[in-house]
Structure formats: C-alpha cells, structure tokens
Design an enzyme around this catalytic site. Sequence first.
Site, short mmCIF file in Angstrom:
data_model
loop_
_atom_site.label_atom_id
_atom_site.label_comp_id
_atom_site.label_asym_id
_atom_site.label_seq_id
_atom_site.Cartn_x
_atom_site.Cartn_y
_atom_site.Cartn_z
N GLY A 14 -51.08 107.85 28.95
CA GLY A 14 -51.12 108.24 30.37
C GLY A 14 -52.54 108.58 30.79
N ARG A 75 -50.01 101.20 27.74
CA ARG A 75 -49.15 101.49 26.59
C ARG A 75 -48.99 100.14 25.89
NH1 ARG A 75 -47.87 107.03 27.52
NH2 ARG A 75 -47.65 107.43 29.74
N ASP A 106 -50.90 112.34 22.02
CA ASP A 106 -50.46 112.29 20.61
C ASP A 106 -50.10 110.89 20.15
OD1 ASP A 106 -48.24 112.33 22.25
OD2 ASP A 106 -47.04 113.60 20.93
N THR A 130 -54.75 114.30 28.10
CA THR A 130 -53.38 114.24 28.59
C THR A 130 -53.14 115.43 29.50
OG1 THR A 130 -51.05 114.51 27.96
CG2 THR A 130 -52.65 115.27 26.37
N ASP A 132 -50.55 116.99 29.84
CA ASP A 132 -49.47 117.84 29.31
C ASP A 132 -49.95 119.09 28.56
OD1 ASP A 132 -47.56 116.24 30.36
OD2 ASP A 132 -47.17 115.13 28.51
N ASP A 134 -50.54 119.62 25.43
CA ASP A 134 -49.61 119.87 24.33
C ASP A 134 -50.18 119.45 22.97
OD1 ASP A 134 -49.66 117.18 24.77
OD2 ASP A 134 -47.49 116.90 24.81
N ARG A 176 -42.73 116.21 30.06
CA ARG A 176 -41.50 115.77 29.39
C ARG A 176 -41.12 116.70 28.24
NH1 ARG A 176 -42.85 109.78 28.25
NH2 ARG A 176 -44.81 110.67 28.87
P1 ATP Z 1 -49.51 110.78 26.97
O1 ATP Z 1 -49.46 112.12 26.27
O2 ATP Z 1 -50.23 110.85 28.25
O3 ATP Z 1 -48.18 110.08 27.05
P2 ATP Z 1 -50.09 109.22 24.63
O4 ATP Z 1 -51.36 108.87 23.97
O5 ATP Z 1 -49.16 110.12 23.87
O6 ATP Z 1 -50.45 109.82 26.05
P3 ATP Z 1 -48.34 106.95 24.19
O7 ATP Z 1 -47.87 105.89 25.13
O8 ATP Z 1 -47.34 107.72 23.43
O9 ATP Z 1 -49.32 107.89 25.06
O10 ATP Z 1 -49.31 106.25 23.13
C1 ATP Z 1 -50.40 105.45 23.57
C2 ATP Z 1 -50.51 104.20 22.71
O11 ATP Z 1 -50.79 104.56 21.36
C3 ATP Z 1 -49.24 103.36 22.61
O12 ATP Z 1 -49.05 102.54 23.74
C4 ATP Z 1 -49.52 102.56 21.36
O13 ATP Z 1 -50.38 101.48 21.64
C5 ATP Z 1 -50.26 103.57 20.50
N1 ATP Z 1 -49.34 104.17 19.53
C6 ATP Z 1 -48.45 105.16 19.72
N2 ATP Z 1 -47.73 105.42 18.60
C7 ATP Z 1 -48.19 104.55 17.66
C8 ATP Z 1 -47.88 104.27 16.30
N3 ATP Z 1 -46.93 104.95 15.65
N4 ATP Z 1 -48.58 103.32 15.66
C9 ATP Z 1 -49.54 102.62 16.30
N5 ATP Z 1 -49.88 102.81 17.59
C10 ATP Z 1 -49.23 103.75 18.26
#
Ligand code: ATP
Length: 327
Positions: A14, A75, A106, A130, A132, A134, A176
Amino acid sequence: MQKISKIAVLTSGGDAPGMNPCIRAVVRTAIYNGLHVAGVRQGYQGLIDNNMYDMDPRSVSNILNLGGTILKTARCLPFRTEEGMETAYQNLKANGIDGLVVIGGDGTFTGALRFSKKYPDIAVIGVPGTIDNDLYGSTYTLGFDTATNTVIEAIDKIRDTADAHDRLFFIEVMGRDSGAIALRAGISCGAEAILLPERDTAIDTLIENLKAGQYNKKSSSIVIVAEGDKRGAYDLAEAVRKQIKFYDIKVTILGHLQRGGSPSAFDRILGSRLGFAAVNALIKGETQKMVGLEANHIKLTDLEEALTQHQFKLEDDLMQMADILSI
Ligand code: ATP
C-alpha cells in the site's frame, strides 16, 4: 564485507505519504557517497519486468510535498514464486545492482527476506512504509502521521454536521489488523467510542456508553470503527439503531482518501531520516535489516525479528484515557 556500488530502490504494497521524501533521501545519499542508483517502478513487479531506470539528484526534485510514490507501487503475485524471484535476481545482476532498499509493510519485508536468503549477494534493507503503524522495531511507520491527520480533518467536519442535527455517526477508518489510526483519531476528535480490532467491545457496552452520553446532554456522538472490526460500521449502526431512538444514525466510510495527500512535516522528516539511514546501512555492509525510529534514534532491527515480533500494540493506557476524556 560486501562493497556496494549500485543500489535499487522500490516502493511496494500500500502507498503511504512519506514514501517520496524517503526515495529522495535514498537517491541523494547514495549519489553523495559515490553510488549509482536505479529506481524500480511498481515494486517487485518492476524487478521481474526489468522496469527500472537510472536516477540522479534531479530525478527526485520537488517531490517532498507529493503523496503517493513517484516509483508507483503494486501487489505482485509472481514475486511469491521461485521463478519470479529468479527473474528478479537475474535482472538485478544484469543491471549491476548489489544493494536493494525496499519501502513497504510486512508483506514487502517477507518477500525481501525470502529473496535475500535465497540470493545473499544482493544486500537488502527495509524501510517501514505503511499507514498502519504495525511494524515491530519502529515507533512510527511512514505515512501513519499524515493519514491520522487526514482522518482528524475529516472527522472534525463530520462533527460539525453531526452536532447541527443531533446525530450519531459511525465512521470507519483504515486499519485491517491495527487500530493505531482509529485510536489516535478517536483521542484527537473526542470520539464517544473507538472500536479496535485489538479489543472486543460488546454491542451492549457500546449502547450503554451512548445512552450515558445522551443522559449527560451530548448533542452528537461519534463512534470510530477500525476496518478490522469484523462487525463492520453498517452492521454496528443497524444493531444500535434498534435500541437507540434519540439519535438519527449515519455511517461514513472514509476509504482511500486516508492514503493520499501531501506528507506531514513528521512524515517528510521521518522519510528523509529512514532513507538516509537505509543507504548508510548498506554502505556499512548491513543486510536483512529494517531501519526504524525508536526514542527518536535510528535503530536497525533484523528483518526476521521485525516480522516474527510483528505485533499489534494494544495501548490500554491510551484507550482508558480516551474513555475517561469522552464522558
Ligand atoms: P501494507 O502494510 O500497506 O499492506 P505490505 O508490504 O504488507 O504493505 P503486501 O501486499 O502484503 O503489502 O505485500 C507487498 C508485496 O510483497 C506483495 O505484493 C508481494 O509481491 C510481496 N510479498 C508478500 N508476501 C510475500 C512472500 N511470502 N513471498 C514473496 N513476496 C511476498
């Protein structure tokens, strides 16, 4: 110790206000230290598609005030696969890149850690970006302060109309798994109730609070609902409507406006500090770490620890204070 000569920077997951000041700091700190920098478009997708370009100090001119991210974010499902990671690795090698700064949450860090364990010759540093708030290892994440201020501005406006009409508003805010925005906004706007994913508030307790407010001559009430509350703002409003007749009840979902907007002073400075620290960490030979801010000092935390200690801080003291101050 691995010597870094060219780094890549990307934003993933995000978007969060403050990512642009962070990109700017990464680019300029790297160039100041004699490194080359590539900007990767659309997060991990850009690594797989080889969608990256060389950046110089002017590539990041006049972006401190911009929300979103000039590098775009995405994503990316293919990066979760072994083949996707291999393609990303080959593209990084082909571009002569030996260090990577990933700005995200994360999920982004989970991907970064997996990738770095598989291909340890690419050093990786994470920046917590992020709204959040968190992530373990940083008191504040990029975007949280701006998003909270945006929510406060919106709720203040809703309070005006709620008060004019003697209304009760249920306002859903982002979060969330984390009630961080809901709690800060609730304190700042004097919400009569704050419903967080970390705390179970029974509907009867909520109704009692609202009745007490009316007894105490409140002319309007605001209930802030973090989106992580499984019941959702509409169902909660419906349940309360059955038992409370003295207020006209409305629901507002603030939605994506919470992500946008010019970063606050706090997020501009935080983004600058974290981006600066991320590049300095790479230069010092660090990898698989997250840069964060604790007690106003930069701190490095192992990505592994940041992810496993991943915690949703239930801030009971703040919650109790919010309850007392809203009588
Ligand atoms: P936010 O907290 O704003 O949602 P985020 O970094 O947690 O941000 P995610 O969509 O969960 O957002 O993860 C971002 C990207 O990281 C995913 O689209 C994917 O490309 C990669 N990613 C997440 N989990 C994995 C995993 N287990 N292995 C490899 N890549 C991953």
